[in-house]
Structure formats: C-alpha cells, structure tokens
Design a protein around this motif. Structure first.
Motif, mmCIF file in Angstrom:
data_model
loop_
_atom_site.group_PDB
_atom_site.id
_atom_site.type_symbol
_atom_site.label_atom_id
_atom_site.label_comp_id
_atom_site.label_asym_id
_atom_site.label_seq_id
_atom_site.Cartn_x
_atom_site.Cartn_y
_atom_site.Cartn_z
ATOM 1 N N TRP A 1 28.793 35.564 41.757
ATOM 2 C CA TRP A 1 29.909 36.730 41.384
ATOM 3 C C TRP A 1 31.179 36.410 42.301
ATOM 4 O O TRP A 1 30.792 35.688 43.460
ATOM 5 C CB TRP A 1 29.393 37.973 41.397
ATOM 6 C CG TRP A 1 29.024 38.644 42.849
ATOM 7 C CD1 TRP A 1 27.615 38.529 43.438
ATOM 8 C CD2 TRP A 1 29.763 38.898 43.923
ATOM 9 N NE1 TRP A 1 27.473 38.909 44.792
ATOM 10 C CE2 TRP A 1 28.792 39.057 45.067
ATOM 11 C CE3 TRP A 1 30.943 39.070 44.360
ATOM 12 C CZ2 TRP A 1 29.369 39.362 46.431
ATOM 13 C CZ3 TRP A 1 31.337 39.614 45.393
ATOM 14 C CH2 TRP A 1 30.552 39.673 46.482
ATOM 15 N N TYR A 2 32.371 36.883 41.987
ATOM 16 C CA TYR A 2 33.478 36.674 42.705
ATOM 17 C C TYR A 2 34.128 37.863 42.537
ATOM 18 O O TYR A 2 34.719 38.242 41.097
ATOM 19 C CB TYR A 2 34.319 35.522 42.368
ATOM 20 C CG TYR A 2 35.522 35.186 42.775
ATOM 21 C CD1 TYR A 2 35.632 34.662 44.336
ATOM 22 C CD2 TYR A 2 36.678 35.373 42.085
ATOM 23 C CE1 TYR A 2 36.885 34.874 44.859
ATOM 24 C CE2 TYR A 2 37.974 35.334 42.845
ATOM 25 C CZ TYR A 2 38.094 34.931 44.242
ATOM 26 O OH TYR A 2 39.255 34.718 44.705
ATOM 27 N N SER A 3 34.699 38.450 43.500
ATOM 28 C CA SER A 3 35.820 39.633 43.372
ATOM 29 C C SER A 3 37.139 38.925 43.739
ATOM 30 O O SER A 3 37.469 38.688 44.580
ATOM 31 C CB SER A 3 35.393 40.606 44.313
ATOM 32 O OG SER A 3 36.452 41.527 44.561
ATOM 33 N N ARG A 4 37.998 39.332 42.640
ATOM 34 C CA ARG A 4 39.412 39.032 42.860
ATOM 35 C C ARG A 4 40.089 39.769 43.720
ATOM 36 O O ARG A 4 40.951 39.441 44.459
ATOM 37 C CB ARG A 4 40.135 39.016 41.511
ATOM 38 C CG ARG A 4 39.678 37.765 40.531
ATOM 39 C CD ARG A 4 40.542 37.762 39.362
ATOM 40 N NE ARG A 4 39.854 37.495 38.320
ATOM 41 C CZ ARG A 4 39.868 37.805 36.842
ATOM 42 N NH1 ARG A 4 40.883 38.742 36.731
ATOM 43 N NH2 ARG A 4 39.106 37.175 35.962
ATOM 44 N N THR A 5 39.775 41.067 43.795
ATOM 45 C CA THR A 5 40.331 41.932 44.799
ATOM 46 C C THR A 5 40.110 41.810 46.356
ATOM 47 O O THR A 5 40.967 41.821 46.839
ATOM 48 C CB THR A 5 40.175 43.421 44.403
ATOM 49 O OG1 THR A 5 38.613 43.750 44.675
ATOM 50 C CG2 THR A 5 40.592 43.789 43.054
ATOM 51 N N SER A 6 38.915 41.389 46.593
ATOM 52 C CA SER A 6 38.537 41.216 47.891
ATOM 53 C C SER A 6 38.608 39.629 48.434
ATOM 54 O O SER A 6 38.498 39.424 49.458
ATOM 55 C CB SER A 6 37.150 41.901 48.252
ATOM 56 O OG SER A 6 36.035 41.163 47.656
ATOM 57 N N SER B 1 32.701 36.423 47.490
ATOM 58 C CA SER B 1 31.711 35.965 46.518
ATOM 59 C C SER B 1 30.291 35.969 47.103
ATOM 60 O O SER B 1 30.236 36.075 48.109
ATOM 61 C CB SER B 1 32.267 34.530 45.805
ATOM 62 O OG SER B 1 32.119 33.467 46.891
#
Length: 95
Positions: A34-39, A42
């Motif tokens: 998974w990867y979070s664009r906001t933070s 990953s």
C-alpha cells in the motif's frame, strides 16, 4: 541415464506454477503493498476478504489490526497471475 527433455516455451499456467514453487511461503494469507499519497508512507498489509465491504469494514471505527470482521484471504493462482502477469509473460524459464 535418461536425458531430460527441456521445454522451450511454458504456458502461462506452467509459469505461475514455476513461480509458486520458487517462492514458497504461507498460503493461508498474503500481503499487498500500500502507499499513502497524503503521508508518503508505504508498506505491506495482509489482504482481507472484507476490506472495503460497506457492511463489514468500518475503517473510520477500527484499524485493520483491531477489526472484528478481519478475514485473511488465502494466496490463490489468480493473485500470483495478477501480481506477475507482465513478468511471467516475459519469463524465459526452461523446464
């Protein structure tokens, strides 16, 4: 001594089987990246059958690790195929 026949081209199914045998691990659960664009963070997390099911998955109320409806998805042929379909198609394994 018998001479072993080497097959030049494997079917997609045979290639998936080769990968399954090369990379052994747990088959009752597997992780997805998974990867979070906001933070910008990953990582990997076990795949849950109930993730994003509106009746069973309440991400606002529970973290995945605390969810009472958590149900790990076992590793299946389709998961391996999806994960490596482009790599598997290019793979030149002689068996």
């Amino acid at each position: 001594m018998e001479q072993q026949t080497i097959k030049q081209h494997l079917t997609l199914e045979e290639k998936v089987d080769v990968f399954r045998n090369m990379f052994k691990g747990r088959e009752d659960v597997f992780a997805r990246r998974w990867y979070s664009r906001t933070s910008g963070k990953s990582g990997y997390q076990p795949v849950c059958r109930n993730e994003w099911d509106m009746k069973l998955c309440d991400k606002k109320k529970y973290k995945c690790t605390e969810c009472p409806n958590r149900s790990f998805k076992p590793l299946e042929y389709e998961d391996i195929y999806r994960h490596g379909s482009s790599l598997i198609r290019r793979c030149k394994v002689a068996y």
